[in-house]
Structures are given as structure tokens and as C-alpha cells.
Design an enzyme around this catalytic site. Structure first.
Site, PDB file in Angstrom:
ATOM      1  N   ASN A 137       0.827  -1.208   0.000  1.00 11.75           N
ATOM      2  CA  ASN A 137       0.000   0.000   0.000  1.00 11.75           C
ATOM      3  C   ASN A 137       0.862   1.259   0.000  1.00 11.75           C
ATOM      4  O   ASN A 137       0.634   2.200  -0.770  1.00 11.75           O
ATOM      5  CB  ASN A 137      -0.898   0.034   1.239  1.00 11.75           C
ATOM      6  N   ASN A 159       0.215   4.612  15.714  1.00  7.05           N
ATOM      7  CA  ASN A 159      -1.027   5.218  16.174  1.00  7.05           C
ATOM      8  C   ASN A 159      -1.001   5.222  17.703  1.00  7.05           C
ATOM      9  O   ASN A 159      -0.015   4.806  18.325  1.00  7.05           O
ATOM     10  CB  ASN A 159      -2.261   4.525  15.594  1.00  7.05           C
ATOM     11  N   ASP A 211      -1.697   3.969   5.516  1.00  4.80           N
ATOM     12  CA  ASP A 211      -0.674   3.673   4.511  1.00  4.80           C
ATOM     13  C   ASP A 211      -0.611   4.762   3.452  1.00  4.80           C
ATOM     14  O   ASP A 211       0.471   5.106   2.964  1.00  4.80           O
ATOM     15  CB  ASP A 211      -0.956   2.318   3.861  1.00  4.80           C
ATOM     16  N   SER A 224      -8.297   9.842   0.199  1.00  8.50           N
ATOM     17  CA  SER A 224      -8.414   8.403  -0.079  1.00  8.50           C
ATOM     18  C   SER A 224      -9.632   7.778   0.588  1.00  8.50           C
ATOM     19  O   SER A 224     -10.208   6.818   0.053  1.00  8.50           O
ATOM     20  CB  SER A 224      -7.143   7.671   0.373  1.00  8.50           C
TER      21      SER A 224
END
Length: 308
Positions: free
Chosen positions: A44, A186, A254, A284
Site C-alpha cells: 500500500n 497510532n 498507509d 483516499s
């Protein structure tokens, strides 16, 4: 000319099911739709960077099945150098069943398959081509020993690295990734890496600085719909998100990392590259799917020109 990026990491075939809700144990539900796509954190990130015009090479492994053949073809179709994509006989390719609910949130399982066969000796085999790169991207869907080896290799040869410590790995040795240039976790991954709480902005910055104390130069904490927090020796900055109504958040992280890599290797500017990456990731999630939701350079420039 955008300088060369290497991705040492995973590839997957995404098996995506749209759902109203997850079935209870023993329950069968009808789902609205299903499709297959290309994914894996490494692939990705490679595709996002390549679609934006970067020169990208991929070091990964696929199985000797139809998924492996189609993965290699997809990478090539996106202009990615596949000289170091190897087929492992007798192994399945990596697959990722993904379940996307009506709000766009996703639940994902991964079966690593041939990704588990990417070993330090494969990095050594690609060494001369890796030395021609200015940035190497890594994730944790391949063996940790390969991640450690690649970071050490890059440090020895003066190549910057981006480590995305996902999926979260309880056995990740943070001492062995201290030479990474950028670490992009994250909140959950940051908590696991440091053992510190990450429930508030102050706690996130404290945890990020705990990582920096172990040698990492820069920490970029992705915060989902709240954007990202950049933490450096000079201070802490919020990277604002693009406010959109999401259709599918799969692969947004990604998209963020791949597009950041593309702009950073071109300009060397950290904060402006992250701001553009936040816009790219936000764009996206307005489309379904993973790699197929990533805009090309022309599409993204048109999006920016419209001021959306």
C-alpha cells in the site's frame, strides 16, 4: 525528479466484505457486497508513493499461487521496481479478510503467508539497489529480525528510514529500532511500545518523547480523524486532518505514510510533507477500497486545485 524510495515489507490480497454488522457466534448474515483488491501495508505504501510520481522499489515475497502472480503484476502496473519480489514455492501469498461497516470503519484479519519468509538475507541480496535509495519504509507484517536488520543496514549506509510499527507487536524491541529516522505509530501502538498512557494530547507527547529518548529522531503519531501529532526535539505540532465524510478508512494510514515519503524525499521538508500527506489520506477515504482509492499525482493536484 523524485528520489528513490524502497519499501521493505508486506503485500496482501484484500478480501473485502461490506457488512451491516458482524454476525454473532453461530449466526449467518447476508452481506451487501464483496470485492477483492490489493493490499498489505508495505505494498500500500509503495503504491501510494508510486502513484504520486516517486521512483519506488519493493522488497517482498509472494506465494506460488494466483494471488502472488496478480500481486507482482499489480506492482508492475503501478510502476514499482519488482526485481526483489520473490516467489516462495509451497507457500500461500498473504491475504487479508476485511469487513467494512456502514460508517466506513473496518475490522481486518491478516494471514501473512509468504511474508513470513522475508528474511535478513533477502535484504543483503538487495543491498546494492537499496544503497541507491534515499528512504526506506518498513512495517511489522514481516519478521522482526528483518526489520531490525534493515534499520541497522540503513543506518550504516546513511539512508533514512520510516518505521510504521503496525500491526502492533508486543515483542517489538524498541532498543533495536532506535536508529530509525521516523517512527509512525497510532495511539495504541505508541502505548504498547512505551508502556505509557496515550489518552490525552499531553500523554501522547510524553510517550513520544520517551521513544525519542531511545534514539529515534522524530515521532509522528497518527490520530485517525483527529489528524496526526509531529513530535521532534524542537517541539510538538498537530497536523490537521481533512474533514470529509468517510466511505472506507481501510489503508488511510498507509496512504498517509506513502505520500509523506514521496513529498519528503523530494523536498526534505518535514511539516509541509506531512500536511500534504494528511490531505492525500483524507482524499483516499472518500472512495472504497485500499490501493484503488489512492489518487494519482494528476488526480491529487486537481483535488488540491479545487480546494476540497
Amino acid at each position: 525528479m523524485v528520489r528513490r524510495i524502497a519499501v521493505v515489507g508486506s503485500n496482501m490480497t484484500d478480501l473485502v466484505t461490506s457488512i451491516i454488522r458482524m454476525p454473532a457466534p453461530g449466526e449467518t448474515l447476508e452481506a451487501p457486497s464483496f470485492f477483492m483488491g490489493f493490499g498489505g501495508k508495505g505494498a500500500n505504501q509503495a503504491v501510494a508513493a508510486a502513484r504520486l510520481g516517486a521512483e519506488v522499489m519493493m522488497v517482498t515475497k509472494v506465494g506460488d499461487d494466483v494471488f502472488g502472480e496478480s500481486t507482482i503484476r499489480n506492482l508492475q502496473d503501478n510502476g514499482i521496481d519488482t526485481r526483489h519480489v520473490a516467489i516462495v514455492e509451497g507457500q500461500s501469498s498473504g491475504v487479508a479478510p476485511i469487513f467494512v461497516d456502514e460508517s466506513g470503519e473496518n475490522s481486518i484479519l491478516i494471514i501473512k503467508g509468504a511474508n513470513n519468509s522475508l528474511l535478513p538475507r533477502d535484504i543483503d541480496a538487495a543491498a546494492e539497489d537499496l544503497k541507491q535509495c534515499s528512504l526506506i519504509l518498513l512495517q511489522l507484517e514481516v519478521p522482526l529480525e528483518t526489520v531490525y536488520h534493515t534499520i541497522e543496514f540503513a543506518s550504516r549506509h546513511g539512508i533514512e528510514t520510516v518505521l510504521n510499527p503496525a500491526p502492533a507487536a508486543p515483542d517489538l524491541d524498541t532498543a533495536k529500532v532506535g536508529k530509525a529516522t521516523f517512527v509512525v505509530p497510532n495511539e495504541t501502538e505508541l502505548k504498547l511500545m512505551t508502556g505509557l498512557p496515550t489518552g490525552t494530547d499531553e500523554e501522547i507527547e510524553t510517550a513520544a518523547r520517551a521513544l525519542m529518548a531511545r534514539g529515534i529522531r522524530t515521532v509522528i503519531v497518527t490520530l485517525g480523524s483527529r489528524g496526526a501529532r509531529l513530535v521532534t526535539a524542537a517541539g510538538s505540532t498537530i497536523i490537521e486532518p481533512l474533514k470529509v465524510k468517510p466511505k472506507d478508512t481501510t489503508g488511510a494510514g498507509d496512504a498517509f505514510i506513502g505520500s509523506f515519503a514521496r513529498y519528503y524525499v523530494e523536498t526534505g521538508e518535514l511539516e509541509p510533507s506531512l500536511k500534504k500527506a494528511a490531505l492525500y489520506a483524507g482524499d483516499s477515504i472518500t472512495r472504497p477500497g485500499t490501493q484503488k482509492s489512492y489518487a494519482t499525482a494528476e488526480e491529487f493536484e486537481a483535488f488540491l486545485a479545487r480546494g476540497e
